[in-house]
Design a protein around this motif. Structure first.
Motif, PDB file in Angstrom:
ATOM      1  N   ASP A  13       0.868  -1.171   0.062  1.00  0.00           N
ATOM      2  CA  ASP A  13      -0.051   0.045   0.068  1.00  0.00           C
ATOM      3  C   ASP A  13       0.751   1.352  -0.073  1.00  0.00           C
ATOM      4  OD1 ASP A  13      -1.815   1.966   0.425  1.00  0.00           O
ATOM      5  OD2 ASP A  13      -2.583   1.198   2.023  1.00  0.00           O
ATOM      6  N   PRO A  14       0.982   1.828  -1.146  1.00  0.00           N
ATOM      7  CA  PRO A  14       1.953   3.049  -1.251  1.00  0.00           C
ATOM      8  C   PRO A  14       1.143   4.367  -0.231  1.00  0.00           C
ATOM      9  CG  PRO A  14       0.422   2.880  -3.068  1.00  0.00           C
ATOM     10  CD  PRO A  14       0.236   1.672  -2.074  1.00  0.00           C
ATOM     11  N   GLU A  15       0.162   4.349   0.233  1.00  0.00           N
ATOM     12  CA  GLU A  15      -0.264   5.135   1.255  1.00  0.00           C
ATOM     13  C   GLU A  15       0.048   4.903   2.554  1.00  0.00           C
ATOM     14  OE1 GLU A  15      -1.667   8.103   0.194  1.00  0.00           O
ATOM     15  OE2 GLU A  15      -0.893   7.264  -1.839  1.00  0.00           O
ATOM     16  N   ARG A  16       0.530   3.881   2.960  1.00  0.00           N
ATOM     17  CA  ARG A  16       0.914   3.438   4.197  1.00  0.00           C
ATOM     18  C   ARG A  16       2.361   3.418   4.624  1.00  0.00           C
ATOM     19  NH1 ARG A  16       0.969  -2.500   6.981  1.00  0.00           N
ATOM     20  NH2 ARG A  16       0.421  -2.044   9.280  1.00  0.00           N
ATOM     21  N   PRO A  17       2.803   4.424   5.383  1.00  0.00           N
ATOM     22  CA  PRO A  17       4.303   4.686   5.328  1.00  0.00           C
ATOM     23  C   PRO A  17       5.110   3.572   5.873  1.00  0.00           C
ATOM     24  CG  PRO A  17       2.875   6.397   6.515  1.00  0.00           C
ATOM     25  CD  PRO A  17       1.941   5.552   6.238  1.00  0.00           C
ATOM     26  N   GLU A 276      10.812  10.528  17.933  1.00  0.00           N
ATOM     27  CA  GLU A 276      10.947  11.732  18.967  1.00  0.00           C
ATOM     28  C   GLU A 276      10.704  13.053  18.380  1.00  0.00           C
ATOM     29  OE1 GLU A 276      15.121  11.251  20.052  1.00  0.00           O
ATOM     30  OE2 GLU A 276      14.803   9.471  21.339  1.00  0.00           O
ATOM     31  N   SER A 277      11.573  14.028  18.242  1.00  0.00           N
ATOM     32  CA  SER A 277      10.999  15.392  17.751  1.00  0.00           C
ATOM     33  C   SER A 277      11.407  15.202  16.186  1.00  0.00           C
ATOM     34  CB  SER A 277      12.006  16.405  18.205  1.00  0.00           C
ATOM     35  OG  SER A 277      13.206  16.229  17.923  1.00  0.00           O
ATOM     36  N   LEU A 278      11.905  14.218  15.436  1.00  0.00           N
ATOM     37  CA  LEU A 278      12.158  14.214  13.927  1.00  0.00           C
ATOM     38  C   LEU A 278      10.819  13.660  13.388  1.00  0.00           C
ATOM     39  CD1 LEU A 278      15.735  12.691  14.499  1.00  0.00           C
ATOM     40  CD2 LEU A 278      15.137  14.838  14.576  1.00  0.00           C
ATOM     41  N   GLY A 279      10.548  14.249  12.192  1.00  0.00           N
ATOM     42  CA  GLY A 279       9.407  13.819  11.327  1.00  0.00           C
ATOM     43  C   GLY A 279       9.440  14.288   9.984  1.00  0.00           C
ATOM     44  N   ILE A 280       8.749  13.355   9.121  1.00  0.00           N
ATOM     45  CA  ILE A 280       8.994  13.802   7.642  1.00  0.00           C
ATOM     46  C   ILE A 280       7.599  13.114   7.252  1.00  0.00           C
ATOM     47  CG2 ILE A 280      11.209  13.916   7.108  1.00  0.00           C
ATOM     48  CD1 ILE A 280      10.995  11.088   5.977  1.00  0.00           C
ATOM     49  N   SER A 281       6.877  14.038   6.188  1.00  0.00           N
ATOM     50  CA  SER A 281       5.617  13.463   5.566  1.00  0.00           C
ATOM     51  C   SER A 281       5.666  12.257   4.744  1.00  0.00           C
ATOM     52  CB  SER A 281       5.205  14.595   4.758  1.00  0.00           C
ATOM     53  OG  SER A 281       5.979  14.753   3.562  1.00  0.00           O
ATOM     54  N   LEU A 282       4.592  11.676   4.483  1.00  0.00           N
ATOM     55  CA  LEU A 282       4.521  10.484   3.710  1.00  0.00           C
ATOM     56  C   LEU A 282       5.207  10.976   2.015  1.00  0.00           C
ATOM     57  CD1 LEU A 282       3.853   7.644   2.931  1.00  0.00           C
ATOM     58  CD2 LEU A 282       1.229   8.439   2.391  1.00  0.00           C
TER      59      LEU A 282
END
Length: 314
Positions: A13-17, A276-282
């Motif tokens: 599923d390309p919409e599932r990270p 933690e505080s690190l994040g990126i979008s799909l």
């Protein structure tokens, strides 16, 4: 066994990270410890992975073989006895002289091109000594170009002066017109731990070059009650993608904590990829995932598949 503990195939599923992170993550190295399958058994298991796994899309390259066993694969394909019904993506380990390895790679690609199951030499991996990376690369450059293989160089980062060896390998890779991968080993006599792996990962990510890691990554996270491995493959893949996207915004200390993470909920896949505080979008995860090749050599895909089912299919 390479069979999964789940029930039926789970479509990608390309919409599932989590799926994006795991797609084509593993090169199957069943002949190597701790599995140490026979060539025949490894061939049988690899050919069956599309139907034996819940997540067959975890597989990148079908086999990791030294030159001796690559010749056995060549014979099996020529005689229609490989068991495969698809092209065979091979990672070839440079276990003989450069001339012999290159000659074999060309033979594998050229003599099986018209076979029902051609051998695709996806990558050639070679160890390089301090002061010798550029020379090693020059021996394989032409061959890799001819067969379309990614060349991976493996410096010894287990001994001093390991930083110099790392910087030399990364610099040599950056200098190449064609993509060239940095490879790290995390088990065995030349295996490294989380601190050195984090630095090697940062060098590869910051230089924008492909990255390969092998040894001890059968399980998504660290689980001392279930296994002895000090790092996890999901931890590793998440760390690579965060560093690729955030650069120095994903510092070495955070990467080390992530590599040794022991909680299945510490990494969030709700909207993208977060630790933690690190994040990126799909969308950003998809971009960095496909920006350069990244894979993990593993002697088991059944264990990663079953662990993902146990920890994340809820």
């Amino acid at each position: 066994s390479e069979s999964s503990a789940g029930s039926g195939m789970i479509p990608f599923d390309p919409e599932r990270p989590l799926d994006v992170l795991g797609e084509k993550l593993f090169d199957y190295a069943g002949m190597f410890p701790p599995a140490a399958r026979s060539f025949e058994r490894a061939l049988e298991e690899s050919s069956a992975l599309p139907t034996s796994l819940e997540r067959p899309w975890l597989l990148a390259n079908d086999l990791v073989l030294d030159t001796k066993h690559a010749r056995l694969l060549l014979s099996a394909v020529k005689h229609g006895k490989s068991g495969f019904t698809r092209p065979i993506r091979l990672t070839l380990l440079a276990s003989e002289s450069a001339a012999s390895v290159c000659e074999l790679a060309l033979e594998l690609a050229e003599t099986t091109s018209s076979c029902p199951t051609p051998i695709v030499v996806a990558s050639i991996e070679v160890k390089c000594s301090l002061g010798g990376c550029a020379a090693s690369i020059s021996l394989f450059r032409s061959c890799c170009s001819k067969v379309g293989a990614l060349l991976g160089i493996e410096p010894d980062l287990s001994v001093e002066p390991w930083r110099e060896a790392l910087l030399e390998a990364a610099h040599a890779a950056r200098a190449e017109a064609q993509p060239l991968a940095l490879k790290c080993r995390c088990t065995g006599p030349t295996g490294i731990g989380a601190a050195r792996l984090a630095q090697a990962m940062a060098e590869a990510c910051d230089a924008g070059i492909p990255f390969k890691v092998t040894g001890g990554f059968h399980h998504p996270i660290v689980e001392p009650a279930k296994h002895e491995y000090p790092m996890g493959f999901l931890n590793l893949a998440a760390a690579v993608m965060l560093r690729r996207s955030l650069g120095h915004g994903a510092p070495l200390a955070a990467l080390e904590r992530l590599l040794t993470n022991a909680s299945p909920t510490a990494i969030s896949f709700t909207k993208g990829l977060v630790f933690e505080s690190l994040g990126i979008s799909l969308d950003e995860l998809r971009r960095v995932k496909h920006s350069q090749p990244f894979s993990i050599g593993s002697c088991s895909l059944g264990e990663p598949d079953a662990d993902l089912h146990r920890l994340y299919d809820r």
